[in-house]
Write a protein that holds these residues in place. Structure first.
Motif, PDB file in Angstrom:
ATOM      1  N   ALA A  55       0.732  -1.171   0.126  1.00  0.00           N
ATOM      2  CA  ALA A  55      -0.088   0.065   0.128  1.00  0.00           C
ATOM      3  C   ALA A  55       0.915   1.230  -0.012  1.00  0.00           C
ATOM      4  O   ALA A  55       2.104   1.232   0.439  1.00  0.00           O
ATOM      5  N   VAL A  56       0.271   2.418  -0.432  1.00  0.00           N
ATOM      6  CA  VAL A  56       0.981   3.626  -0.444  1.00  0.00           C
ATOM      7  C   VAL A  56       0.402   4.596   0.767  1.00  0.00           C
ATOM      8  O   VAL A  56      -0.913   4.596   0.551  1.00  0.00           O
ATOM      9  N   VAL A  57       1.013   4.987   1.539  1.00  0.00           N
ATOM     10  CA  VAL A  57       0.517   6.031   2.781  1.00  0.00           C
ATOM     11  C   VAL A  57       1.212   7.239   2.309  1.00  0.00           C
ATOM     12  O   VAL A  57       2.524   7.582   2.156  1.00  0.00           O
ATOM     13  N   THR A  58       0.276   8.374   2.113  1.00  0.00           N
ATOM     14  CA  THR A  58       0.810   9.561   1.981  1.00  0.00           C
ATOM     15  C   THR A  58       0.332  10.694   3.041  1.00  0.00           C
ATOM     16  O   THR A  58      -0.792  10.263   3.605  1.00  0.00           O
ATOM     17  N   VAL A  59       1.188  11.591   3.379  1.00  0.00           N
ATOM     18  CA  VAL A  59       0.768  12.394   4.622  1.00  0.00           C
ATOM     19  C   VAL A  59       1.396  13.848   3.886  1.00  0.00           C
ATOM     20  O   VAL A  59       2.267  14.043   3.535  1.00  0.00           O
ATOM     21  N   ILE A  60       0.250  14.953   4.473  1.00  0.00           N
ATOM     22  CA  ILE A  60       0.574  16.356   4.139  1.00  0.00           C
ATOM     23  C   ILE A  60      -0.264  17.212   4.979  1.00  0.00           C
ATOM     24  O   ILE A  60      -1.303  16.852   5.544  1.00  0.00           O
ATOM     25  N   GLY A  61       0.755  18.111   5.606  1.00  0.00           N
ATOM     26  CA  GLY A  61       0.097  18.958   6.385  1.00  0.00           C
ATOM     27  C   GLY A  61       1.240  20.078   7.090  1.00  0.00           C
ATOM     28  O   GLY A  61       2.338  19.892   6.543  1.00  0.00           O
ATOM     29  N   LYS A  62       0.678  20.729   7.821  1.00  0.00           N
ATOM     30  CA  LYS A  62       1.854  21.968   8.328  1.00  0.00           C
ATOM     31  C   LYS A  62       2.896  21.122   9.123  1.00  0.00           C
ATOM     32  O   LYS A  62       2.404  20.031  10.021  1.00  0.00           O
ATOM     33  N   ASP A  63       4.209  21.254   8.978  1.00  0.00           N
ATOM     34  CA  ASP A  63       5.244  20.590   9.527  1.00  0.00           C
ATOM     35  C   ASP A  63       5.245  20.806  11.196  1.00  0.00           C
ATOM     36  O   ASP A  63       4.998  21.855  11.500  1.00  0.00           O
ATOM     37  N   LYS A  64       5.532  19.965  11.884  1.00  0.00           N
ATOM     38  CA  LYS A  64       5.675  19.746  13.263  1.00  0.00           C
ATOM     39  C   LYS A  64       6.344  18.614  13.670  1.00  0.00           C
ATOM     40  O   LYS A  64       6.247  17.556  12.886  1.00  0.00           O
ATOM     41  N   LEU A 104       1.841   2.244  12.076  1.00  0.00           N
ATOM     42  CA  LEU A 104       2.476   1.132  11.113  1.00  0.00           C
ATOM     43  C   LEU A 104       2.810  -0.237  11.925  1.00  0.00           C
ATOM     44  O   LEU A 104       2.462  -1.264  11.596  1.00  0.00           O
ATOM     45  N   ALA A 105       3.715   0.144  12.829  1.00  0.00           N
ATOM     46  CA  ALA A 105       4.462  -1.173  13.457  1.00  0.00           C
ATOM     47  C   ALA A 105       3.468  -1.631  14.442  1.00  0.00           C
ATOM     48  O   ALA A 105       3.417  -2.745  14.587  1.00  0.00           O
ATOM     49  N   GLU A 106       2.569  -0.904  15.140  1.00  0.00           N
ATOM     50  CA  GLU A 106       1.527  -1.248  15.879  1.00  0.00           C
ATOM     51  C   GLU A 106       0.361  -2.477  15.086  1.00  0.00           C
ATOM     52  O   GLU A 106       0.039  -3.444  15.730  1.00  0.00           O
ATOM     53  N   HIS A 107       0.259  -2.335  13.784  1.00  0.00           N
ATOM     54  CA  HIS A 107      -0.257  -3.302  12.995  1.00  0.00           C
ATOM     55  C   HIS A 107       0.821  -4.142  12.185  1.00  0.00           C
ATOM     56  O   HIS A 107       0.278  -4.896  11.342  1.00  0.00           O
ATOM     57  N   ASP A 108       1.927  -4.308  12.459  1.00  0.00           N
ATOM     58  CA  ASP A 108       2.932  -5.178  12.141  1.00  0.00           C
ATOM     59  C   ASP A 108       3.117  -5.062  10.467  1.00  0.00           C
ATOM     60  O   ASP A 108       3.137  -6.063  10.183  1.00  0.00           O
ATOM     61  N   ILE A 109       3.278  -3.743  10.307  1.00  0.00           N
ATOM     62  CA  ILE A 109       3.591  -3.339   8.875  1.00  0.00           C
ATOM     63  C   ILE A 109       4.959  -2.897   8.740  1.00  0.00           C
ATOM     64  O   ILE A 109       5.131  -1.872   9.424  1.00  0.00           O
ATOM     65  N   ASN A 110       5.618  -3.415   7.691  1.00  0.00           N
ATOM     66  CA  ASN A 110       7.019  -3.083   7.373  1.00  0.00           C
ATOM     67  C   ASN A 110       6.864  -1.897   6.335  1.00  0.00           C
ATOM     68  O   ASN A 110       6.225  -2.136   5.445  1.00  0.00           O
ATOM     69  N   ILE A 111       7.848  -0.792   6.664  1.00  0.00           N
ATOM     70  CA  ILE A 111       7.963   0.446   5.644  1.00  0.00           C
ATOM     71  C   ILE A 111       8.976  -0.182   4.806  1.00  0.00           C
ATOM     72  O   ILE A 111      10.202  -0.524   5.024  1.00  0.00           O
ATOM     73  N   LEU A 112       8.649  -0.400   3.503  1.00  0.00           N
ATOM     74  CA  LEU A 112       9.531  -0.541   2.289  1.00  0.00           C
ATOM     75  C   LEU A 112      10.348   0.516   1.871  1.00  0.00           C
ATOM     76  O   LEU A 112      11.576   0.354   1.590  1.00  0.00           O
ATOM     77  N   ASP A 113       9.867   1.655   1.766  1.00  0.00           N
ATOM     78  CA  ASP A 113      10.475   2.721   1.270  1.00  0.00           C
ATOM     79  C   ASP A 113       9.703   3.930   1.716  1.00  0.00           C
ATOM     80  O   ASP A 113       8.511   3.838   1.816  1.00  0.00           O
ATOM     81  N   VAL A 114      10.409   4.955   1.749  1.00  0.00           N
ATOM     82  CA  VAL A 114       9.846   6.357   2.255  1.00  0.00           C
ATOM     83  C   VAL A 114      10.533   7.475   1.679  1.00  0.00           C
ATOM     84  O   VAL A 114      11.708   7.362   1.677  1.00  0.00           O
ATOM     85  N   SER A 115       9.863   8.456   1.373  1.00  0.00           N
ATOM     86  CA  SER A 115      10.376   9.761   0.782  1.00  0.00           C
ATOM     87  C   SER A 115       9.403  10.810   1.739  1.00  0.00           C
ATOM     88  O   SER A 115       8.342  10.960   1.716  1.00  0.00           O
ATOM     89  N   GLN A 116      10.218  12.015   2.033  1.00  0.00           N
ATOM     90  CA  GLN A 116       9.651  13.269   2.549  1.00  0.00           C
ATOM     91  C   GLN A 116      10.448  14.282   2.168  1.00  0.00           C
ATOM     92  O   GLN A 116      11.703  14.476   2.096  1.00  0.00           O
ATOM     93  N   THR A 117       9.448  15.447   2.211  1.00  0.00           N
ATOM     94  CA  THR A 117      10.191  16.698   1.926  1.00  0.00           C
ATOM     95  C   THR A 117       9.471  17.839   2.713  1.00  0.00           C
ATOM     96  O   THR A 117       8.261  17.553   3.070  1.00  0.00           O
ATOM     97  N   ILE A 118       9.989  19.066   2.952  1.00  0.00           N
ATOM     98  CA  ILE A 118       9.250  20.080   3.419  1.00  0.00           C
ATOM     99  C   ILE A 118       9.285  21.039   2.407  1.00  0.00           C
ATOM    100  O   ILE A 118      10.327  21.602   2.122  1.00  0.00           O
ATOM    101  N   MET A 119       8.255  21.630   1.909  1.00  0.00           N
ATOM    102  CA  MET A 119       7.968  22.611   1.066  1.00  0.00           C
ATOM    103  C   MET A 119       7.492  23.694   1.596  1.00  0.00           C
ATOM    104  O   MET A 119       6.402  23.712   2.155  1.00  0.00           O
ATOM    105  N   SER A 120       8.364  24.829   1.825  1.00  0.00           N
ATOM    106  CA  SER A 120       7.911  25.964   2.769  1.00  0.00           C
ATOM    107  C   SER A 120       7.815  25.216   4.223  1.00  0.00           C
ATOM    108  O   SER A 120       8.798  24.926   4.480  1.00  0.00           O
ATOM    109  N   ASP A 121       6.695  25.492   4.724  1.00  0.00           N
ATOM    110  CA  ASP A 121       6.368  24.843   6.141  1.00  0.00           C
ATOM    111  C   ASP A 121       5.303  23.700   6.091  1.00  0.00           C
ATOM    112  O   ASP A 121       4.866  23.492   6.732  1.00  0.00           O
TER     113      ASP A 121
END
Length: 90
Positions: A4-13, A24-41
């Motif tokens: 599955a693909v999980v996407t997150v967007i919102g004000k950085d904090k 995800l760990a509580e559901h025994d789900i392994n993260i295969l790849d991750v990409s994150q960035t901050i655009m402005s805030d």
């Protein structure tokens, strides 16, 4: 492999990546790849996750991530890989 693909967007904090990863760990789900960035805030993140060990229904995972998103004041969307495969065949 069920993915599955999980996407997150919102004000950085602090705590966004930690909260999503913990849920995800509580559901025994392994993260295969991750990409994150901050655009402005604005924080954006995409994760590819392995659902093979998901011991609950997919809807439960979505509900837990949606609840977390409300708590963190971010949008979290989760889609099975099959959705992306189907869209590419159209």
């Amino acid at each position: 492999m069920a993915k599955a693909v999980v996407t997150v967007i919102g004000k950085d904090k602090p705590g966004i990546i930690a909260g999503v990863s913990r849920t995800l760990a509580e559901h025994d789900i392994n993260i295969l790849d991750v990409s994150q960035t901050i655009m402005s805030d604005i924080f954006t993140m995409s994760m590819l996750v392995n659902l093979e060990k998901l011991d609950e229904e997919f809807n439960k995972l979505q509900n837990d991530l949606n609840h977390l998103g409300k708590k963190l004041n971010v949008e979290i969307h989760t889609q099975r890989e099959e959705i992306f495969d189907a869209m590419s065949r159209i």
